[in-house]
Design an enzyme around this catalytic site. Structure first.
Site, mmCIF file in Angstrom:
data_model
loop_
_atom_site.group_PDB
_atom_site.id
_atom_site.type_symbol
_atom_site.label_atom_id
_atom_site.label_comp_id
_atom_site.label_asym_id
_atom_site.label_seq_id
_atom_site.Cartn_x
_atom_site.Cartn_y
_atom_site.Cartn_z
ATOM 1 N N PHE A 147 0.818 -1.220 0.000
ATOM 2 C CA PHE A 147 0.000 0.000 0.000
ATOM 3 C C PHE A 147 0.847 1.263 0.000
ATOM 4 O O PHE A 147 0.356 2.344 0.332
ATOM 5 C CB PHE A 147 -0.930 -0.006 1.221
ATOM 6 C CG PHE A 147 -1.783 -1.239 1.310
ATOM 7 C CD1 PHE A 147 -2.886 -1.396 0.479
ATOM 8 C CD2 PHE A 147 -1.476 -2.265 2.190
ATOM 9 C CE1 PHE A 147 -3.668 -2.540 0.540
ATOM 10 C CE2 PHE A 147 -2.249 -3.418 2.263
ATOM 11 C CZ PHE A 147 -3.350 -3.550 1.428
ATOM 12 N N ASN A 210 -7.562 1.043 -3.554
ATOM 13 C CA ASN A 210 -7.320 2.073 -4.569
ATOM 14 C C ASN A 210 -8.628 2.570 -5.178
ATOM 15 O O ASN A 210 -8.765 3.754 -5.499
ATOM 16 C CB ASN A 210 -6.363 1.558 -5.644
ATOM 17 C CG ASN A 210 -4.905 1.701 -5.208
ATOM 18 O OD1 ASN A 210 -4.640 2.181 -4.113
ATOM 19 N ND2 ASN A 210 -3.975 1.294 -6.063
ATOM 20 N N GLY A 259 -3.763 10.845 -10.819
ATOM 21 C CA GLY A 259 -3.052 10.235 -11.942
ATOM 22 C C GLY A 259 -2.040 9.260 -11.386
ATOM 23 O O GLY A 259 -2.222 8.732 -10.296
ATOM 24 N N CYS A 262 -0.805 4.032 -10.718
ATOM 25 C CA CYS A 262 -1.621 3.084 -9.939
ATOM 26 C C CYS A 262 -3.116 3.352 -10.031
ATOM 27 O O CYS A 262 -3.854 2.560 -10.616
ATOM 28 C CB CYS A 262 -1.166 3.101 -8.485
ATOM 29 S SG CYS A 262 0.569 2.670 -8.320
ATOM 30 N N ARG A 332 3.654 9.115 -15.208
ATOM 31 C CA ARG A 332 2.670 8.207 -15.798
ATOM 32 C C ARG A 332 1.262 8.753 -15.545
ATOM 33 O O ARG A 332 0.916 9.082 -14.423
ATOM 34 C CB ARG A 332 2.811 6.801 -15.191
ATOM 35 C CG ARG A 332 4.058 6.080 -15.691
ATOM 36 C CD ARG A 332 4.224 4.738 -15.003
ATOM 37 N NE ARG A 332 4.480 4.877 -13.581
ATOM 38 C CZ ARG A 332 4.501 3.863 -12.729
ATOM 39 N NH1 ARG A 332 4.278 2.632 -13.135
ATOM 40 N NH2 ARG A 332 4.759 4.081 -11.443
HETATM 41 C C1 UGA Z 1 -1.606 5.148 -4.467
HETATM 42 C C2 UGA Z 1 -2.177 4.735 -3.106
HETATM 43 O O1 UGA Z 1 -2.337 5.890 -2.281
HETATM 44 C C3 UGA Z 1 -1.243 3.742 -2.405
HETATM 45 O O2 UGA Z 1 -1.819 3.314 -1.180
HETATM 46 C C4 UGA Z 1 -1.022 2.550 -3.323
HETATM 47 O O3 UGA Z 1 -0.121 1.626 -2.744
HETATM 48 C C5 UGA Z 1 -0.444 3.046 -4.646
HETATM 49 O O4 UGA Z 1 -1.357 3.973 -5.260
HETATM 50 C C6 UGA Z 1 -0.237 1.856 -5.544
HETATM 51 O O5 UGA Z 1 -1.226 1.207 -5.889
HETATM 52 O O6 UGA Z 1 0.903 1.491 -5.800
HETATM 53 P P1 UGA Z 1 0.274 6.876 -5.265
HETATM 54 O O7 UGA Z 1 -0.215 6.592 -6.650
HETATM 55 O O8 UGA Z 1 1.736 6.848 -4.978
HETATM 56 O O9 UGA Z 1 -0.387 5.830 -4.219
HETATM 57 O O10 UGA Z 1 -0.205 8.330 -4.887
HETATM 58 P P2 UGA Z 1 -1.331 9.034 -4.025
HETATM 59 O O11 UGA Z 1 -0.677 9.844 -2.988
HETATM 60 O O12 UGA Z 1 -2.373 8.087 -3.578
HETATM 61 O O13 UGA Z 1 -1.942 10.029 -5.120
HETATM 62 C C7 UGA Z 1 -2.558 9.540 -6.295
HETATM 63 C C8 UGA Z 1 -3.122 10.672 -7.103
HETATM 64 O O14 UGA Z 1 -4.267 11.217 -6.451
HETATM 65 C C9 UGA Z 1 -2.165 11.843 -7.323
HETATM 66 O O15 UGA Z 1 -2.273 12.296 -8.657
HETATM 67 C C10 UGA Z 1 -2.667 12.893 -6.362
HETATM 68 O O16 UGA Z 1 -2.380 14.194 -6.800
HETATM 69 C C11 UGA Z 1 -4.162 12.617 -6.391
HETATM 70 N N1 UGA Z 1 -4.843 13.089 -5.173
HETATM 71 C C12 UGA Z 1 -4.554 12.545 -3.960
HETATM 72 C C13 UGA Z 1 -5.796 14.090 -5.278
HETATM 73 O O17 UGA Z 1 -6.084 14.600 -6.387
HETATM 74 N N2 UGA Z 1 -6.420 14.521 -4.144
HETATM 75 C C14 UGA Z 1 -6.147 14.003 -2.928
HETATM 76 O O18 UGA Z 1 -6.759 14.452 -1.934
HETATM 77 C C15 UGA Z 1 -5.185 12.991 -2.834
#
Ligand code: UGA
Length: 436
Positions: A147, A210, A259, A262, A332
């Site tokens: 995670f 996710n 984005g 993941c 990505r």
């Molecule tokens: C996400 C999950 O949070 C992890 O728990 C999971 O392990 C990972 O995917 C995976 O499957 O490998 P990650 O993609 O690194 O992690 O990033 P996040 O911090 O979750 O952000 C994802 C996207 O959502 C980003 O583009 C971020 O800008 C966006 N986001 C996040 C928002 O637009 N608003 C928010 O409040 C939070």
């Protein structure tokens, strides 16, 4: 313990280094010789805070090494499978070719009683299929989803908020869970919840987590669309919702949406697998989650064009950010970069800056202009579009001094992360996404 980690990308490289840091003997394996060479000299082939230090320590103690030869993994008590599962070309399902190739390579080296622990994000049912392939070797399969968040990967790996292990029924499963308990002993001693499930549940936990996170972001972005139509402010709405502890404020960040490597592909793969299982309607809402998310990118473009008086052609636009989120160089499915590319497509003179992701962005979108310095990007801009909320833009950019650099004081805040009043008081026309 002796551990191997098959696949040394964002997930595997961090896992290998983290496992060595808690005292295990770890060999990381990858087919990419360039990646292995970099890791072997203590350099992460991607930006991840704290990883270089962890690699250096692991290599110096001799507990961590990297190789392209999977035969060197043969001694491991546990083989962690950490290869990528990208979106299949031309479809929404996950492409499992790297998982299958890793199992093909590992099979001849597996010994009875050894454990293969899958960490990759896979469609439910994959583990059963792999378990059948492992059966003749006497090795056991567990599923142990990961995670970690990019940018926080070292922290999340060493101090996870929970550990989930899916195991087969019976004594083989109990032994598999015990091996994983031993591998994660420091986290368990620190009271990290350790949940033992069947294989299918463990696979589903990851996809469901996710899917839930993506739904939360798209929920607040749907509210931003309503706010836009009513004059309400989505950031105040999110604050007010967030005080309800059942909802919580985290992951209610509105703007241009999610984005990365993941969330987008995982919700599509989850829906595709549900369709295969005849349960497509159960997660039909994920199509909406995806659609809301993609609309926000276009909305940011439209806001910018409107702010420029209806025409972006020939206008100089400074795009602050290219990575899909701060503390990452990952582009990505980056909403930030997509906004830049679309504005360029409208004939704007787009200049992109980012503290970490410029090389990656340039390799994929050479048509954009890139500059390292934030102020160089701002100089002479007709509009500024903030799309990745790095501290350099969110906290450390002063509206007065930025205003002295630009041609026109127009800013579009694609992450709703700036103090709108402060920017307006400094003479800027500030446009948030669903903010008054
Ligand atoms: C996400 C999950 O949070 C992890 O728990 C999971 O392990 C990972 O995917 C995976 O499957 O490998 P990650 O993609 O690194 O992690 O990033 P996040 O911090 O979750 O952000 C994802 C996207 O959502 C980003 O583009 C971020 O800008 C966006 N986001 C996040 C928002 O637009 N608003 C928010 O409040 C939070």
């Amino acid at each position: 313990m002796h551990l191997s980690v098959i696949g040394c990308g964002y997930l595997g490289a961090v896992h290998a280094a983290a496992m060595a840091s808690i005292g295990h003997e770890v060999v990381g394996v990858d087919v990419d010789a360039g990646k292995i060479a970099a890791l072997g000299t203590g350099r992460a082939p991607f930006f991840e805070p704290g990883l270089d230090e962890l690699l250096a320590t692991g290599l110096a103690t001799g507990r961590l090494r990297f190789t392209t030869d999977v035969a060197e993994a043969a001694d491991a008590d546990i083989h962690f499978l950490a290869v990528g599962t990208p979106q299949a070309a031309g479809g929404h399902a996950a492409d499992l070719r790297f998982v299958d190739a890793a199992i093909d390579a590992l099979l001849p080296h597996l010994r009875p009683g050894r454990l293969v622990a899958g960490k990759s994000t896979v469609p439910v049912g994959t583990a059963d299929r792999i378990a059948e392939r492992l059966f003749p070797t006497g090795a056991v399969l567990a599923w142990n989803p990961e995670f970690l968040r990019e940018g926080w990967a070292v922290h999340d790996t060493i101090t996870p908020d929970r550990i989930v292990v899916g195991v087969p029924d019976g004594a083989r499963g109990e032994r598999a869970a015990d091996l994983l308990r031993a591998a994660y002993a420091p986290a368990i001693e620190a009271d990290t919840p350790f949940l033992v499930t069947d294989l299918a549940t463990a696979e589903l936990v990851k996809g469901a987590a996710n899917a839930f996170l993506a739904t939360k972001v798209s929920f607040i972005n749907a509210m931003a669309e309503i706010a836009e139509a009513t004059g309400a402010d989505v950031t105040l709405l999110a604050d007010a919702l967030g005080h309800d502890t059942r909802i919580g404020r985290r992951y209610l960040g509105s703007g241009i949406g999610f984005g990365g490597g993941c969330l987008p592909k995982d919700i599509r793969a989850f829906a595709a697998r549900a369709e295969e299982l005849g349960r497509g309607e159960s997660v039909g809402f994920l199509r909406e989650v995806d659609a809301i998310n993609l609309r926000r990118r276009e909305r940011a473009v439209q806001l910018t064009v409107d702010a420029l008086g209806g025409r972006a052609h020939g206008k100089r636009i400074a795009v602050l950010g290219a990575a899909f989120k701060p503390f990452s160089d990952d582009i990505r499915d980056s909403p930030a970069l997509e906004v830049a590319v679309r504005l360029r497509g409208l004939g704007a003179d787009v200049v992109v800056t980012d503290p970490a992701a410029l090389d990656n962005a340039r390799a994929v979108h050479p048509q954009l202009e890139y500059v390292h310095g934030r102020d160089d990007a701002l100089r002479g801009a007709d509009a500024v579009v903030l799309v990745t909320e790095w501290d350099l833009y969110r906290r450390e950019m002063d509206p007065q001094s930025a205003g002295a650099l630009v041609a026109q004081r127009i800013i579009v805040d694609g992450r709703n992360c700036l103090d709108a009043d402060a920017w307006r008081s400094a003479g800027w026309r500030y446009h948030g996404m669903g903010r008054r």
